[in-house]
Design an enzyme around this catalytic site. Structure first.
Site, mmCIF file in Angstrom:
data_model
loop_
_atom_site.group_PDB
_atom_site.id
_atom_site.type_symbol
_atom_site.label_atom_id
_atom_site.label_comp_id
_atom_site.label_asym_id
_atom_site.label_seq_id
_atom_site.Cartn_x
_atom_site.Cartn_y
_atom_site.Cartn_z
ATOM 1 N N ARG A 87 0.843 -1.194 0.000
ATOM 2 C CA ARG A 87 0.000 0.000 0.000
ATOM 3 C C ARG A 87 0.881 1.250 0.000
ATOM 4 N NH1 ARG A 87 0.835 2.290 4.734
ATOM 5 N NH2 ARG A 87 1.212 1.004 6.574
ATOM 6 N N GLY A 135 2.063 4.965 1.564
ATOM 7 C CA GLY A 135 2.209 5.526 2.899
ATOM 8 C C GLY A 135 3.317 4.908 3.720
ATOM 9 N N GLN A 136 3.349 5.326 4.994
ATOM 10 C CA GLN A 136 4.387 4.938 5.934
ATOM 11 C C GLN A 136 3.876 3.840 6.864
ATOM 12 O OE1 GLN A 136 7.581 6.190 6.393
ATOM 13 N NE2 GLN A 136 7.590 7.760 4.795
ATOM 14 N N VAL A 137 4.424 3.782 8.053
ATOM 15 C CA VAL A 137 4.089 2.733 9.002
ATOM 16 C C VAL A 137 2.815 3.076 9.777
ATOM 17 C CG1 VAL A 137 5.505 3.705 10.874
ATOM 18 C CG2 VAL A 137 5.025 1.245 10.834
ATOM 19 N N HIS A 151 -2.228 -1.879 13.305
ATOM 20 C CA HIS A 151 -3.570 -2.462 13.307
ATOM 21 C C HIS A 151 -3.691 -3.388 14.500
ATOM 22 C CE1 HIS A 151 -4.303 -0.912 9.310
ATOM 23 N NE2 HIS A 151 -3.342 -1.648 8.784
ATOM 24 N N LEU A 169 -5.784 5.937 5.999
ATOM 25 C CA LEU A 169 -6.006 5.191 4.777
ATOM 26 C C LEU A 169 -4.708 4.970 4.031
ATOM 27 C CD1 LEU A 169 -7.579 7.328 1.946
ATOM 28 C CD2 LEU A 169 -6.986 8.336 4.105
ATOM 29 N N CYS A 225 2.215 6.963 10.626
ATOM 30 C CA CYS A 225 2.150 7.548 9.280
ATOM 31 C C CYS A 225 3.363 8.431 8.982
ATOM 32 C CB CYS A 225 0.853 8.332 9.095
ATOM 33 S SG CYS A 225 -0.624 7.378 9.505
#
Length: 220
Positions: free
Chosen positions: A69, A71-73, A76, A137, A167
């Site tokens: 995906r 983005g960064q880290v 979850h 997201l 993020c």
């Protein structure tokens, strides 16, 4: 346009869901219905394609999984609502920017229903209440179709976010719904949010039979 299918999956290992999303997207055809996968994950840090190792501060015993995906880290875990958005963008006639803004606006509208004023930030995708982040997201588009999607913090242990720069932003405070809306559960938030996602992307209300409880079967 075929009516979308909702998959209510419960708790699913991140690696299993990632493999299933890739396979589904690779094998879908021009008439394959769009799908929304509603789930939670066991504790996991996921590192997006732009991820930099310095944003992983002290992951400890929580696994770190490389993801495709954007983005960064991020983190979850149980109590966080995850919805994967598997949409044929080319068929729908929209681009990635419209997809991002639609997902963000759906979360903003859900929060408004619950009495919370939220906003998006064009410079840092996601949804914020004041300066604090409540929804994230990350997306991937392949062959004109999206996968991955959104996460909304509902009723979870937020402490693992302290082990990373969420993020990629040092000092970013992550918050959750239960501290603003006592009693809110993941399933209830998911039902409300799905209504707003359908509205954003022009789907008719879901039929009673438009649900499944397992990952798709992918041909070998």
């Amino acid at each position: 346009m075929p009516a979308p299918l909702q998959r209510w999956l419960g708790q699913v290992d991140y690696v299993d869901s990632l493999a299933a999303m890739r396979a589904f997207t690779q094998q879908r055809g021009a008439t394959t219905a769009d799908e929304f996968w509603i789930l939670e994950h066991p504790p996991v840090f996921t590192q997006g394609q732009a991820g930099r190792p310095e944003h992983l501060l002290m992951p400890g015993e929580i696994p770190v999984v490389a993801s495709d995906r954007g983005g960064q880290v991020t983190y979850h875990g149980p109590g966080q609502l995850v919805i994967y958005v598997l949409i044929d963008l080319a068929r729908m006639g929209i681009g990635v920017r419209r997809l991002v803004t639609g997902i963000e606006q759906a979360m903003i509208d859900l929060l408004a229903d619950l009495g919370l004023t939220a906003r998006a930030d064009p410079a840092a995708p996601g949804v914020y209440v004041g300066r604090d982040k409540i929804g994230s997201l990350g997306l991937r588009v392949r062959r004109g179709c999206s996968y991955h999607g959104l996460s909304l913090n509902v009723d979870m242990d937020l402490s693992p976010f302290g082990r990373i720069n969420p993020c990629g932003h040092q000092g970013l405070r992550m918050i959750q719904l239960k501290d603003r809306v006592p009693g809110m559960a993941v399933a209830a938030a998911a039902e409300l949010l799905m209504t707003h996602l359908y509205r954003q992307f022009g789907y008719a209300p879901a039929a009673d039979n438009a649900r499944a409880r397992s990952l798709p079967t992918i041909a070998a």
